[in-house]
Design an enzyme around this catalytic site. Structure first.
Site, PDB file in Angstrom:
ATOM      1  N   ARG A  51      -8.477  -0.558   4.951  1.00  0.00           N
ATOM      2  CA  ARG A  51      -7.622   0.435   4.289  1.00  0.00           C
ATOM      3  C   ARG A  51      -6.327  -0.195   3.825  1.00  0.00           C
ATOM      4  NH1 ARG A  51      -8.245   5.983   7.034  1.00  0.00           N
ATOM      5  NH2 ARG A  51      -6.654   6.371   5.494  1.00  0.00           N
TER       6      ARG A  51
ATOM      7  N   CYS B  59      -5.531  13.187  12.753  1.00  0.00           N
ATOM      8  CA  CYS B  59      -5.066  11.824  12.511  1.00  0.00           C
ATOM      9  C   CYS B  59      -5.130  11.018  13.800  1.00  0.00           C
ATOM     10  CB  CYS B  59      -3.634  11.901  12.019  1.00  0.00           C
ATOM     11  SG  CYS B  59      -2.880  10.313  11.883  1.00  0.00           S
TER      12      CYS B  59
ATOM     13  N   ASP C  42       4.792   0.708  11.884  1.00  0.00           N
ATOM     14  CA  ASP C  42       3.577   0.047  11.390  1.00  0.00           C
ATOM     15  C   ASP C  42       3.448  -1.393  11.873  1.00  0.00           C
ATOM     16  OD1 ASP C  42       2.905   2.386  10.141  1.00  0.00           O
ATOM     17  OD2 ASP C  42       3.619   1.790   8.167  1.00  0.00           O
TER      18      ASP C  42
ATOM     19  N   ARG D 253      -4.324  10.551   4.460  1.00  0.00           N
ATOM     20  CA  ARG D 253      -3.240  11.528   4.489  1.00  0.00           C
ATOM     21  C   ARG D 253      -2.329  11.422   3.277  1.00  0.00           C
ATOM     22  NH1 ARG D 253      -2.559  14.302   8.992  1.00  0.00           N
ATOM     23  NH2 ARG D 253      -0.438  14.747   8.379  1.00  0.00           N
TER      24      ARG D 253
ATOM     25  N   ASP E 244       5.150  20.003   7.609  1.00  0.00           N
ATOM     26  CA  ASP E 244       6.095  21.114   7.440  1.00  0.00           C
ATOM     27  C   ASP E 244       7.325  20.718   6.618  1.00  0.00           C
ATOM     28  OD1 ASP E 244       6.494  19.488   9.825  1.00  0.00           O
ATOM     29  OD2 ASP E 244       8.220  20.755  10.240  1.00  0.00           O
TER      30      ASP E 244
ATOM     31  N   ARG F  77       0.646  14.811  13.092  1.00  0.00           N
ATOM     32  CA  ARG F  77       1.361  14.539  11.832  1.00  0.00           C
ATOM     33  C   ARG F  77       1.426  15.787  10.959  1.00  0.00           C
ATOM     34  NH1 ARG F  77      -0.876   8.948   9.456  1.00  0.00           N
ATOM     35  NH2 ARG F  77       0.922   9.079   8.080  1.00  0.00           N
TER      36      ARG F  77
ATOM     37  N   LYS G 224       0.834  -1.218   0.000  1.00  0.00           N
ATOM     38  CA  LYS G 224       0.000   0.000   0.000  1.00  0.00           C
ATOM     39  C   LYS G 224       0.861   1.258   0.000  1.00  0.00           C
ATOM     40  CE  LYS G 224      -1.672   1.489   4.132  1.00  0.00           C
ATOM     41  NZ  LYS G 224      -1.362   2.883   4.464  1.00  0.00           N
ATOM     42  N   ASN G 225       1.847   1.285   0.909  1.00  0.00           N
ATOM     43  CA  ASN G 225       2.593   2.529   1.084  1.00  0.00           C
ATOM     44  C   ASN G 225       3.599   2.787  -0.032  1.00  0.00           C
ATOM     45  OD1 ASN G 225       1.103   3.066   3.307  1.00  0.00           O
ATOM     46  ND2 ASN G 225       2.676   2.487   4.805  1.00  0.00           N
TER      47      ASN G 225
HETATM   48  N1  EPU Z   1       6.796  14.564  10.404  1.00  0.00           N
HETATM   49  C1  EPU Z   1       7.032  15.885  10.662  1.00  0.00           C
HETATM   50  N2  EPU Z   1       6.912  16.784   9.637  1.00  0.00           N
HETATM   51  C2  EPU Z   1       6.553  16.401   8.379  1.00  0.00           C
HETATM   52  C3  EPU Z   1       6.321  15.042   8.128  1.00  0.00           C
HETATM   53  C4  EPU Z   1       6.448  14.131   9.162  1.00  0.00           C
HETATM   54  O1  EPU Z   1       7.367  16.266  11.781  1.00  0.00           O
HETATM   55  O2  EPU Z   1       6.450  17.258   7.496  1.00  0.00           O
HETATM   56  C5  EPU Z   1       6.927  13.580  11.474  1.00  0.00           C
HETATM   57  C6  EPU Z   1       5.642  12.803  11.725  1.00  0.00           C
HETATM   58  O3  EPU Z   1       4.769  13.498  12.583  1.00  0.00           O
HETATM   59  C7  EPU Z   1       6.164  11.507  12.297  1.00  0.00           C
HETATM   60  C8  EPU Z   1       7.469  11.305  11.538  1.00  0.00           C
HETATM   61  O4  EPU Z   1       7.852  12.590  11.057  1.00  0.00           O
HETATM   62  O5  EPU Z   1       6.438  11.687  13.659  1.00  0.00           O
HETATM   63  C9  EPU Z   1       7.398  10.338  10.372  1.00  0.00           C
HETATM   64  O6  EPU Z   1       6.294  10.676   9.550  1.00  0.00           O
HETATM   65  P1  EPU Z   1       6.302  10.366   7.999  1.00  0.00           P
HETATM   66  O7  EPU Z   1       6.159  11.630   7.243  1.00  0.00           O
HETATM   67  O8  EPU Z   1       7.443   9.492   7.660  1.00  0.00           O
HETATM   68  O9  EPU Z   1       4.941   9.547   7.826  1.00  0.00           O
HETATM   69  P2  EPU Z   1       4.070   9.533   6.522  1.00  0.00           P
HETATM   70  O10 EPU Z   1       4.905   9.682   5.353  1.00  0.00           O
HETATM   71  O11 EPU Z   1       2.915  10.458   6.690  1.00  0.00           O
HETATM   72  C10 EPU Z   1       4.219   6.959   6.096  1.00  0.00           C
HETATM   73  C11 EPU Z   1       3.264   5.806   6.008  1.00  0.00           C
HETATM   74  C12 EPU Z   1       2.746   5.483   7.396  1.00  0.00           C
HETATM   75  C13 EPU Z   1       3.949   5.121   8.270  1.00  0.00           C
HETATM   76  C14 EPU Z   1       4.951   6.286   8.284  1.00  0.00           C
HETATM   77  C15 EPU Z   1       6.216   5.990   9.050  1.00  0.00           C
HETATM   78  C16 EPU Z   1       2.344   6.092   3.809  1.00  0.00           C
HETATM   79  C17 EPU Z   1       1.173   6.389   2.960  1.00  0.00           C
HETATM   80  N3  EPU Z   1       2.161   6.174   5.136  1.00  0.00           N
HETATM   81  O12 EPU Z   1       3.471   8.052   6.614  1.00  0.00           O
HETATM   82  O13 EPU Z   1       1.912   4.330   7.246  1.00  0.00           O
HETATM   83  O14 EPU Z   1       3.527   4.849   9.574  1.00  0.00           O
HETATM   84  O15 EPU Z   1       5.318   6.626   6.930  1.00  0.00           O
HETATM   85  O16 EPU Z   1       6.859   4.897   8.516  1.00  0.00           O
HETATM   86  O17 EPU Z   1       3.401   5.764   3.312  1.00  0.00           O
HETATM   87  C18 EPU Z   1       0.265   2.800   7.895  1.00  0.00           C
HETATM   88  O18 EPU Z   1       0.472   2.196   6.827  1.00  0.00           O
HETATM   89  O19 EPU Z   1      -0.411   2.314   8.822  1.00  0.00           O
HETATM   90  C19 EPU Z   1       0.845   4.144   8.078  1.00  0.00           C
HETATM   91  C20 EPU Z   1       0.402   5.006   8.961  1.00  0.00           C
END
Ligand code: EPU
Length: 461
Positions: A400, A117, A308, A93, A125, A122, A22-23
């Site tokens: 999902r 969320c 995850d 998201r 920035d 999340r 998925k991701n």
């Molecule tokens: N963060 C920031 N600023 C940003 C972006 C992220 O501070 O601009 C923080 C987040 O709050 C978090 C950390 O950085 O504490 C990591 O967040 P990340 O951006 O890596 O998460 P994401 O890209 O939104 C993806 C997966 C998530 C998975 C996370 C971490 C997808 C679609 N989602 O989310 O998957 O948990 O990476 O590996 O790829 C799931 O599949 O259940 C899921 C939530």
């Protein structure tokens, strides 16, 4: 809304196949908006989040053809809009992944902020900081990100946040840099296999990205990307969840199409707990010795233990005698499943970003409520191990991210029934018997099942 009845106490036996990731798939689908042509993706999982991404791309003007062999053809030649509406982005998201592609394609984009969320704070920035470093002018307006850039230019960008790198943020910035003028360096890039797959997809389409899988990625911008065919990697989180299901039921399960090379930390952790695990490059054999050793675990960015899988490990550790701990460094508040596991007899206390777990000899069945995707999986695992019949509500979260999850588990000997809990007298109404007895390919709603999914106003994650 659907719920599960799970009769616990049946060890899982047999073999099962993992679906596409998925991701990995979601940002790749979004990136197809930047390709003024055709994209064919293979091994696309049939999931609700994929349906939501499909709706988002269609609303922007792309044409998507979901084929019966699991491939999807995306044609973005007629895309004219650069707006990603709140109604769709708030459901998932990953909708924010269209920001980079739309900005590169049109020089402007208007993408809804994703909103709240269930797994913690999340922010986005880092996505915005990265795009701004490439020359985008970004402002927030009426709940939307408005980004504009006549010409994106290569830059030196650091994407390190307070909790480490960002997965989808790295994809957004990589996408924009792939079509920017000049050379970009992304420091503190996410190294997750899904990010690597994303880069490989772009490179197949003509991008020039190197250093993928390390924390420093370099990108030489190109004028345009071309038609591409790409097979999405298998889902390491689904594979891990199935492995933990085998371990928690003390079963004997062969998992096919498992990306074992990307699962080193998960598999080592299982072995350290006393589970027998044998691997080849793409199979995983988990055997039924009871996990004996408690562990102190830390969920971290790749190559660390994935956040995850944190909830599923919490379920498993709840059944291992002795004191364990799990700290989540990626999403420090991602512990809503703990209270539900306690309802099933687990002994868990949360202190800040750490869960203290005292293993119990037996979990007991209870009515519980899923709060997010991985929490749902953890509750199913706990229910498989518990004595008696558990009721798990809000399993739409599970849909999902896991295709035909209960069917796959039932084929391994689990006793899970999906029912609809919305009948007037409050007594759950089972779906037709065939829904529990047939193969995954026909048991679950097809990727076209928009009516069924549209009924759920999901909490985003
Ligand atoms: N963060 C920031 N600023 C940003 C972006 C992220 O501070 O601009 C923080 C987040 O709050 C978090 C950390 O950085 O504490 C990591 O967040 P990340 O951006 O890596 O998460 P994401 O890209 O939104 C993806 C997966 C998530 C998975 C996370 C971490 C997808 C679609 N989602 O989310 O998957 O948990 O990476 O590996 O790829 C799931 O599949 O259940 C899921 C939530």
């Amino acid at each position: 809304m659907d719920m599960f009845f799970v009769e616990g106490g049946h060890p899982l036996h047999g073999s099962v196949r993992v679906d596409g990731s998925k991701n990995a798939c979601l940002p790749i689908m979004a990136a197809s908006l930047a390709i003024n042509g055709e994209v064919v993706l293979q091994q696309v999982p049939q999931l609700r989040d994929i349906v939501t991404m499909r709706q988002l791309l269609q609303s922007i003007g792309a044409t998507l053809d979901f084929r019966s062999d699991g491939a999807v053809q995306i044609d973005s030649r007629n895309v004219r809009s650069s707006v990603a509406p709140y109604e769709l982005v708030r459901q998932m998201r990953a909708g924010v992944c269209v920001l980079g592609p739309l900005l590169t394609r049109f020089g402007h984009a208007r993408v809804s902020l994703p909103g709240g969320c269930n797994i913690g704070h999340r922010p986005i920035d880092l996505h915005l900081r990265g795009l701004a470093a490439l020359g985008a002018d970004i402002r927030l307006e009426g709940g939307y990100i408005v980004a504009e850039a006549r010409q994106l230019r290569g830059a030196d960008v650091d994407l390190c946040g307070p909790h480490g790198p960002t997965v989808t943020g790295t994809c957004n910035v990589m996408m924009a840099a792939a079509l920017a003028k000049g050379h970009t360096i992304i420091r503190s890039a996410a190294r997750e296999p899904e990010v690597q797959d994303f880069a490989q997809f772009l490179n197949r389409a003509g991008a020039r990205i190197s250093g993928v899988g390390t924390s420093i990625v370099e990108i030489q911008g190109v004028e345009q990307l071309h038609n591409v065919c790409h097979t999405v990697i298998p889902d390491r989180i689904e594979a891990a969840t199935l492995a933990l299901a085998a371990a928690i039921t003390r079963g004997n399960v062969m998992i096919h199409n498992a990306p074992t090379m990307d699962m080193t930390r998960v598999l080592n952790t299982l072995v350290e707990m006393g589970v027998t695990v044998d691997t080849t490059e793409n199979t995983l054999h988990v055997r039924g010795s009871a996990p004996r050793f408690p562990r102190f675990l830390m969920a971290e960015p790749y190559p660390g233990l994935p956040t995850d899988c944190q909830a599923q490990f919490m379920a498993l550790l709840s059944t291992v005698p002795g004191r364990s701990e799990i700290t989540d460094r990626v999403f420090p508040e991602r512990f809503m499943h703990a209270a539900e596991l306690v309802r099933m007899g687990a002994d868990i206390h949360i202190h800040g970003n750490t869960a203290m777990i005292n293993g119990v000899t037996r979990l007991s069945a209870a009515p519980v409520m899923a709060s997010d995707l991985r929490a749902s999986a953890a509750l199913v695992l706990a229910a498989l191990a518990a004595e008696g019949r558990s009721e798990i509500r809000r399993v739409y979260h599970l849909d999902r991210g896991y295709h035909a999850f209960e069917t796959k588990l039932n084929q391994l000997g689990a006793h899970i029934r999906r029912v609809n809990d919305e009948c007037a007298n409050g007594i759950p109404r089972p779906h037709s018997a065939s829904r529990f007895a047939v193969a995954p390919t026909v048991d679950r709603p097809s990727i076209d099942g928009q009516t069924r999914f549209a009924a759920v106003d999901a909490d985003p994650e």
